[in-house]
Design an enzyme around this catalytic site. Sequence first.
Site, mmCIF file in Angstrom:
data_model
loop_
_atom_site.group_PDB
_atom_site.id
_atom_site.type_symbol
_atom_site.label_atom_id
_atom_site.label_comp_id
_atom_site.label_asym_id
_atom_site.label_seq_id
_atom_site.Cartn_x
_atom_site.Cartn_y
_atom_site.Cartn_z
ATOM 1 N N LYS A 119 45.290 -30.307 41.253
ATOM 2 C CA LYS A 119 44.434 -31.387 41.764
ATOM 3 C C LYS A 119 43.150 -30.749 42.242
ATOM 4 C CE LYS A 119 45.030 -35.879 42.457
ATOM 5 N NZ LYS A 119 45.945 -36.728 41.662
HETATM 6 N N1 GLU Z 1 44.993 -38.716 38.776
HETATM 7 C C1 GLU Z 1 46.095 -39.237 38.045
HETATM 8 C C2 GLU Z 1 47.395 -38.972 38.779
HETATM 9 O O1 GLU Z 1 47.423 -38.764 39.978
HETATM 10 C C3 GLU Z 1 46.097 -38.761 36.586
HETATM 11 C C4 GLU Z 1 46.164 -37.282 36.378
HETATM 12 C C5 GLU Z 1 45.958 -36.864 34.924
HETATM 13 O O2 GLU Z 1 45.819 -37.700 34.067
HETATM 14 O O3 GLU Z 1 45.916 -35.640 34.699
HETATM 15 O O4 GLU Z 1 48.450 -39.037 38.213
#
Ligand code: GLU
Length: 429
Positions: A119
């Site tokens: 993240k």
């Molecule tokens: N931000 C989204 C999540 O928390 C998608 C992450 C992604 O597609 O890599 O799942």
Amino acid sequence: MSDDADSYSRRMALAPARTALSIAQRQFDAAADALGLEDSLRSVLRELKRELVVHFPVEMDDGSFRVFTGFRVQHNIARGPAKGGLRFHPALTLDDVRALAMYMTWKSAVVELPFGGAKGGVICDPKQLSLTELERMTRRFTTEISLIVGPDRDIPAPDLGTGPQVMAWIMDTLSMHAGYSVPAAVTGKPTAIGGSEGRSGATGRGLSTVTVQAMRDRGLDPSDATVAVQGFGKVGCVTAELLAASGMRVVAVSDTSGGCYRGDGLDLVALRTLKEEGGHIEDYGAADRISNDELLRLDVDVLVPAAVEGQITGANAAGVRAHVIAEGANAPVDPEADAILNDRGALVLPDILANAGGVVVSYFEWVQDLQAYFWAAGEVNARLKEVMMRSYHQVHARAEQDAVPLRDAAYRIAVQKVAEATEVRGIYP
Ligand code: GLU
């Protein structure tokens, strides 16, 4: 495993702090205990693998410079490249990013994607930046984190405060550095540059798929059910529309300004238009105004917390009356609330399963980009449904087998997969 790592992990386990990371680690610990993971493996998995903190200047439109702080954290890459979103938010902290990176590892594992978890994000309010400032900030941030991201290493995606345009700038910046286009370096892009059909609505689509199935398994008839959705953004809006399309009555929705309630069902088209035109839910005239707190306590069949983390806690969980709580956001229900809801017999569809549709279609996008071969929307949606249903059934079966709530079952499946991968690879050197 060194004594230091072991005692550090023991200290963390005993630490009373209730940060986002400590909550994520507590959830991991419960699964590790149930699986009987040995201490050395446990101390690897409950720690973050790699953390990059960057401070970087950006020229503002008035010619001044402002220094921004950003992060990219990779929790675990035993099962494949790191994967996870980028969040642009004024209250973002490194601790939040660490917790969210860990959730991504488990999320990818529970739906069987060949990814690890990551993240990142920047401490900023994107609404306070002009488009050109946002572009310069995004491009410079991308340059700063390009040390550790790339199509084989770590693939960012949208999250709160970011979307297809930001992903396009990231793709372009990484491509300019490489000297050729690298579409697979980031997902959630516009389709014009290698984005996937169906990606923008994927989280809401996956969430509605598992919600409808879970209701059927509980003997609840979707065509006779009421729904409240907290957060009418990318996830909440699509979820509300798809649950309505499957026959449910969406009686309440909200955004940060507040919410609205209408017992015979809301006009979701009008509400979407209002939001697209920059309005707030509380401005909607054809329903009663309610607060976000009132929305959480409505007497509805299904509650979809699709805003941000920490919305249902030990302090307000006793007032939540819904039979099914479908986690559209990451970590909207904390462990105390989870215990209260489980004791009451409510069904909590856990984030790492319920909102995995986004990263599932991100995986499809990455695969399509690597092969330079693109799928039609119908194929994307059908494959998404297949993955969500398969994962839901696996989690449901594990929950029955172990006689535990779905969250425990999902964590056990996910942690077991990551532990197996880590163990079979061995510790280098
Ligand atoms: N931000 C989204 C999540 O928390 C998608 C992450 C992604 O597609 O890599 O799942």
